[in-house]
Enzyme design. Structure first.
Site, PDB file in Angstrom:
ATOM      1  N   THR A 136      32.034  99.995 102.970  1.00  0.00           N
ATOM      2  CA  THR A 136      31.412 101.315 102.798  1.00  0.00           C
ATOM      3  C   THR A 136      30.069 101.390 103.519  1.00  0.00           C
ATOM      4  O   THR A 136      29.294 100.433 103.518  1.00  0.00           O
ATOM      5  CB  THR A 136      31.206 101.591 101.294  1.00  0.00           C
ATOM      6  OG1 THR A 136      32.469 101.478 100.641  1.00  0.00           O
ATOM      7  CG2 THR A 136      30.621 102.968 101.051  1.00  0.00           C
ATOM      8  N   SER A 142      34.874 107.436 101.489  1.00  0.00           N
ATOM      9  CA  SER A 142      36.329 107.644 101.424  1.00  0.00           C
ATOM     10  C   SER A 142      36.983 107.523 102.794  1.00  0.00           C
ATOM     11  O   SER A 142      38.184 107.261 102.878  1.00  0.00           O
ATOM     12  CB  SER A 142      36.637 109.027 100.840  1.00  0.00           C
ATOM     13  OG  SER A 142      36.191 109.095  99.511  1.00  0.00           O
ATOM     14  N   TRP A 166      26.495 100.104  98.723  1.00  0.00           N
ATOM     15  CA  TRP A 166      27.323 100.030  97.506  1.00  0.00           C
ATOM     16  C   TRP A 166      28.179  98.774  97.509  1.00  0.00           C
ATOM     17  O   TRP A 166      29.368  98.831  97.179  1.00  0.00           O
ATOM     18  CB  TRP A 166      28.194 101.278  97.356  1.00  0.00           C
ATOM     19  CG  TRP A 166      27.397 102.507  97.154  1.00  0.00           C
ATOM     20  CD1 TRP A 166      27.222 103.523  98.022  1.00  0.00           C
ATOM     21  CD2 TRP A 166      26.624 102.828  95.986  1.00  0.00           C
ATOM     22  NE1 TRP A 166      26.394 104.465  97.480  1.00  0.00           N
ATOM     23  CE2 TRP A 166      26.016 104.065  96.227  1.00  0.00           C
ATOM     24  CE3 TRP A 166      26.387 102.190  94.756  1.00  0.00           C
ATOM     25  CZ2 TRP A 166      25.174 104.678  95.300  1.00  0.00           C
ATOM     26  CZ3 TRP A 166      25.561 102.795  93.833  1.00  0.00           C
ATOM     27  CH2 TRP A 166      24.972 104.024  94.108  1.00  0.00           C
ATOM     28  N   ARG A 247      42.893  96.899  94.246  1.00  0.00           N
ATOM     29  CA  ARG A 247      43.325  98.048  93.432  1.00  0.00           C
ATOM     30  C   ARG A 247      44.385  97.629  92.420  1.00  0.00           C
ATOM     31  O   ARG A 247      44.436  98.148  91.313  1.00  0.00           O
ATOM     32  CB  ARG A 247      43.901  99.138  94.352  1.00  0.00           C
ATOM     33  CG  ARG A 247      42.836  99.809  95.175  1.00  0.00           C
ATOM     34  CD  ARG A 247      43.425 100.568  96.347  1.00  0.00           C
ATOM     35  NE  ARG A 247      42.352 101.208  97.091  1.00  0.00           N
ATOM     36  CZ  ARG A 247      42.499 101.786  98.267  1.00  0.00           C
ATOM     37  NH1 ARG A 247      43.685 101.799  98.854  1.00  0.00           N
ATOM     38  NH2 ARG A 247      41.476 102.351  98.868  1.00  0.00           N
ATOM     39  N   ARG A 272      35.334 104.820  58.434  1.00  0.00           N
ATOM     40  CA  ARG A 272      34.383 105.934  58.304  1.00  0.00           C
ATOM     41  C   ARG A 272      34.966 107.037  57.411  1.00  0.00           C
ATOM     42  O   ARG A 272      36.100 107.494  57.639  1.00  0.00           O
ATOM     43  CB  ARG A 272      34.103 106.495  59.703  1.00  0.00           C
ATOM     44  CG  ARG A 272      33.278 107.741  59.734  1.00  0.00           C
ATOM     45  CD  ARG A 272      31.834 107.447  59.483  1.00  0.00           C
ATOM     46  NE  ARG A 272      31.019 108.648  59.612  1.00  0.00           N
ATOM     47  CZ  ARG A 272      29.755 108.707  59.196  1.00  0.00           C
ATOM     48  NH1 ARG A 272      29.170 107.641  58.637  1.00  0.00           N
ATOM     49  NH2 ARG A 272      29.063 109.816  59.352  1.00  0.00           N
ATOM     50  N   GLU A 368      37.066 101.701  95.369  1.00  0.00           N
ATOM     51  CA  GLU A 368      38.433 101.273  95.748  1.00  0.00           C
ATOM     52  C   GLU A 368      39.363 102.462  95.891  1.00  0.00           C
ATOM     53  O   GLU A 368      40.523 102.406  95.495  1.00  0.00           O
ATOM     54  CB  GLU A 368      38.983 100.316  94.686  1.00  0.00           C
ATOM     55  CG  GLU A 368      38.202  99.056  94.538  1.00  0.00           C
ATOM     56  CD  GLU A 368      38.452  98.087  95.670  1.00  0.00           C
ATOM     57  OE1 GLU A 368      39.427  98.269  96.403  1.00  0.00           O
ATOM     58  OE2 GLU A 368      37.649  97.171  95.820  1.00  0.00           O
TER      59      GLU A 368
HETATM   60  C1  LIG Z   1      29.233 100.240  91.677  1.00  0.00           C
HETATM   61  C2  LIG Z   1      29.960 100.360  92.982  1.00  0.00           C
HETATM   62  C3  LIG Z   1      30.414  99.211  93.613  1.00  0.00           C
HETATM   63  C4  LIG Z   1      31.045  99.307  94.868  1.00  0.00           C
HETATM   64  N1  LIG Z   1      31.430  98.156  95.514  1.00  0.00           N
HETATM   65  C5  LIG Z   1      31.848  98.229  96.816  1.00  0.00           C
HETATM   66  C6  LIG Z   1      32.071  97.045  97.571  1.00  0.00           C
HETATM   67  O1  LIG Z   1      31.979  95.922  97.056  1.00  0.00           O
HETATM   68  N2  LIG Z   1      32.383  97.159  98.899  1.00  0.00           N
HETATM   69  C7  LIG Z   1      32.500  98.368  99.501  1.00  0.00           C
HETATM   70  O2  LIG Z   1      32.779  98.416 100.705  1.00  0.00           O
HETATM   71  N3  LIG Z   1      32.319  99.531  98.806  1.00  0.00           N
HETATM   72  C8  LIG Z   1      31.977  99.480  97.477  1.00  0.00           C
HETATM   73  N4  LIG Z   1      31.750 100.640  96.769  1.00  0.00           N
HETATM   74  C9  LIG Z   1      31.825 101.911  97.455  1.00  0.00           C
HETATM   75  C10 LIG Z   1      33.041 102.739  97.053  1.00  0.00           C
HETATM   76  O3  LIG Z   1      34.210 102.177  97.560  1.00  0.00           O
HETATM   77  C11 LIG Z   1      32.794 104.186  97.568  1.00  0.00           C
HETATM   78  O4  LIG Z   1      31.782 104.709  96.724  1.00  0.00           O
HETATM   79  C12 LIG Z   1      34.049 105.028  97.508  1.00  0.00           C
HETATM   80  O5  LIG Z   1      34.935 104.669  98.548  1.00  0.00           O
HETATM   81  C13 LIG Z   1      33.753 106.533  97.653  1.00  0.00           C
HETATM   82  O6  LIG Z   1      32.919 106.770  98.721  1.00  0.00           O
HETATM   83  P1  LIG Z   1      31.604 107.672  98.532  1.00  0.00           P
HETATM   84  O7  LIG Z   1      30.849 107.158  97.348  1.00  0.00           O
HETATM   85  O8  LIG Z   1      30.918 107.704  99.845  1.00  0.00           O
HETATM   86  O9  LIG Z   1      32.136 109.107  98.133  1.00  0.00           O
HETATM   87  P2  LIG Z   1      32.685 110.246  99.126  1.00  0.00           P
HETATM   88  O10 LIG Z   1      33.687 109.666 100.046  1.00  0.00           O
HETATM   89  O11 LIG Z   1      31.533 110.968  99.716  1.00  0.00           O
HETATM   90  O12 LIG Z   1      33.436 111.179  98.096  1.00  0.00           O
HETATM   91  C14 LIG Z   1      32.726 112.079  97.230  1.00  0.00           C
HETATM   92  C15 LIG Z   1      33.751 112.996  96.580  1.00  0.00           C
HETATM   93  O13 LIG Z   1      34.481 113.708  97.596  1.00  0.00           O
HETATM   94  C16 LIG Z   1      35.852 113.499  97.398  1.00  0.00           C
HETATM   95  N5  LIG Z   1      36.557 113.482  98.682  1.00  0.00           N
HETATM   96  C17 LIG Z   1      36.223 112.834  99.825  1.00  0.00           C
HETATM   97  N6  LIG Z   1      37.118 113.055 100.781  1.00  0.00           N
HETATM   98  C18 LIG Z   1      38.084 113.841 100.229  1.00  0.00           C
HETATM   99  C19 LIG Z   1      39.296 114.402 100.708  1.00  0.00           C
HETATM  100  N7  LIG Z   1      39.773 114.186 101.932  1.00  0.00           N
HETATM  101  N8  LIG Z   1      40.015 115.179  99.855  1.00  0.00           N
HETATM  102  C20 LIG Z   1      39.612 115.383  98.587  1.00  0.00           C
HETATM  103  N9  LIG Z   1      38.475 114.876  98.070  1.00  0.00           N
HETATM  104  C21 LIG Z   1      37.723 114.117  98.886  1.00  0.00           C
HETATM  105  C22 LIG Z   1      35.978 112.151  96.717  1.00  0.00           C
HETATM  106  O14 LIG Z   1      37.226 112.013  96.047  1.00  0.00           O
HETATM  107  C23 LIG Z   1      34.799 112.234  95.762  1.00  0.00           C
HETATM  108  O15 LIG Z   1      35.150 112.986  94.622  1.00  0.00           O
HETATM  109  C24 LIG Z   1      31.214 100.572  95.461  1.00  0.00           C
HETATM  110  C25 LIG Z   1      30.797 101.736  94.785  1.00  0.00           C
HETATM  111  C26 LIG Z   1      30.194 101.636  93.567  1.00  0.00           C
HETATM  112  C27 LIG Z   1      29.736 102.880  92.852  1.00  0.00           C
END
Ligand SMILES: Cc1cc2nc3c(=O)[nH]c(=O)nc-3n(C[C@H](O)[C@H](O)[C@H](O)COP(=O)(O)OP(=O)(O)OC[C@H]3O[C@@H](n4cnc5c(N)ncnc54)[C@H](O)[C@@H]3O)c2cc1C
Length: 389
Positions: A136, A142, A166, A247, A272, A368
């Site tokens: 990421t 995503s 992240w 996953r 309770r 994931e």
């Molecule tokens: C605590 C934590 C640990 C993590 N650990 C790792 C790790 O070890 N390694 C790593 O690489 N990553 C890690 N991640 C990152 C994680 O995989 C990403 O946060 C995740 O892939 C989502 O990406 P984003 O947060 O950028 O959200 P975004 O991609 O910006 O998405 C935000 C929202 O938009 C929606 N969305 C996006 N595109 C679409 C679409 N085409 N259609 C419909 N809805 C959509 C998503 O479903 C979501 O609701 C971690 C995240 C957290 C919070």
């Protein structure tokens, strides 16, 4: 507090072998004795219980379903049951094991050179080394296909530049599996802690996964040897194969969190009392919530067992794993919300595990592959039409 005896409405234990039940007993005992006494304080203090790593290694929980190089070689149901029990303790503990096994050891075993396997796998399996997985980026979650981190070939070296964020275990890691764009497409690299140009820092202020290390990684003209590339990792597909492994474990892990919430609420509502000195469990609206939870947990268990059996035969499709992950996390989150409700005001305190699970599961829903993305994977599978863009 009465010990946890499991949640089994449908005789699902009869689907497990003696060996699978033994593995579950071992993991359950580890969580009861070693995790439960300290997890509330860890969550409060935003501290990962790293003192548990060597024991997880000794018990074979790290890279548990991998073969050779010191790995336990469990089948995928045994591995799933370990994930379930760890997440009943805390999603942070399960995340640690998932990242170490599915996102670090699996790519080294699957895509690595013999020298990389020999050097890293035994230590990672024993918990003597920790790894992280950098996919990421700040602008690409995503859609990792858009990543900007680049690896440029320079003589006998690769030079990495970019940012990952992240990243679970980031600052705690001895080795990072980093995905970067090259002239030949996306490739995976092993970057060791202390490599000049590689820095990491923790993300603070999380209300979720507080008992887990989450970090940002930065690469600024970071030089690694040509031999630090994972030779078999070719394209984003290789990174996605790792995610499918993780996953699968999450699909089981979420059941553990759901079980803990359900069982806490069931016990609480039997004790309770409100209105005429009757337990709140005697009210239909309360029973409706308990009935919904146990039904969904049972369906989640059956999905997980079938996914495990398919995976053991090499027949688990990534789109099936998407259904497992999405469904089981979604129902676990709903179980946490319903359980919180059933505990009334007490449900918001950390005297009970529910809010901790609820906060953690918000991350599990997102990482994931978000809930939406997995729905799109399933949608593509049943229609043949990709709808991501
Ligand atoms: C605590 C934590 C640990 C993590 N650990 C790792 C790790 O070890 N390694 C790593 O690489 N990553 C890690 N991640 C990152 C994680 O995989 C990403 O946060 C995740 O892939 C989502 O990406 P984003 O947060 O950028 O959200 P975004 O991609 O910006 O998405 C935000 C929202 O938009 C929606 N969305 C996006 N595109 C679409 C679409 N085409 N259609 C419909 N809805 C959509 C998503 O479903 C979501 O609701 C971690 C995240 C957290 C919070």
């Amino acid at each position: 507090m009465e010990p946890f005896r499991g949640v089994d409405y449908f005789g699902i234990d009869s689907l497990f072998s003696e060996q699978e039940l033994l593995v579950r007993r071992t993991a359950r005992q580890f969580v009861e004795e070693r995790c439960m006494p300290l997890i509330r304080d860890c969550f409060r203090e935003a501290r990962f219980p790293s003192e548990l790593i060597p024991e997880m290694g000794r018990l074979g929980f790290l890279g548990a379903n991998l073969e050779g190089y010191g790995c336990a070689g469990m089948n995928n149901v045994e591995y799933g049951l370990v994930m379930q029990e760890l997440e009943r303790g805390d999603s942070g503990l399960r995340s640690f094991a998932s990242v170490q096994g599915a996102l670090v050891m699996y790519p080294i075993l699957t895509f690595g050179a013999e020298e990389q396997k020999q050097r890293w796998l035994p230590r990672l399996a024993a918990g003597e080394a920790v790894g992280c997985f950098g996919l990421t980026e700040p602008d690409f979650g995503s859609n990792p296909a858009g990543m900007r981190t680049r690896a440029r070939r320079d003589g006998d070296c690769w030079v990495l530049n970019g940012e990952k964020t992240w990243i679970t275990n980031g600052t705690a890691s001895d080795i990072a599996v980093v995905w970067a764009r090259t002239d030949d497409g996306i490739r995976g690299f092993l970057v060791e802690k202390g490599t000049p140009g590689f820095t990491s820092s923790d993300i603070h202020g999380k209300w979720s996964m507080r008992a887990s290390v989450t970090s940002s990684l930065s690469f600024s003209d970071c030089r690694v040897r040509a031999e630090d590339q994972l030779p078999g990792a070719k394209g984003l597909k290789s990174a996605l194969m790792c995610l499918t492994q993780a996953r699968y474990g999450i699909g089981w892990g979420a059941i553990g969190a759901a079980m803990d919430c359900y069982e806490t609420a069931r016990r609480y509502t039997l004790i309770r009392k409100q209105f005429d000195d009757r337990p709140i469990a005697s009210h239909q609206l309360v029973q409706e919530k308990l009935a919904w939870m146990i039904t969904e947990i049972t369906k989640a268990q059956l999905l997980a067992v079938q996914a495990g059996r398919l995976k053991d035969r090499g027949k688990a499709d990534p789109a099936q794993v998407s259904m497992l992950k999405r469904n089981n996390v979604a129902i676990a989150l709903e179980c946490a919300r319903l359980s919180r409700d059933l505990l009334g005001a007490n449900g918001i305190t950390d005297e009970y595990p529910i809010m901790r699970h609820l906060c953690n599961l918000e991350t599990v829903k997102t990482y994931e592959g978000t809930d939406h993305i997995h729905l799109l994977v399933i949608g593509e599978r049943v229609t043949g039409i990709p709808a991501y863009k």
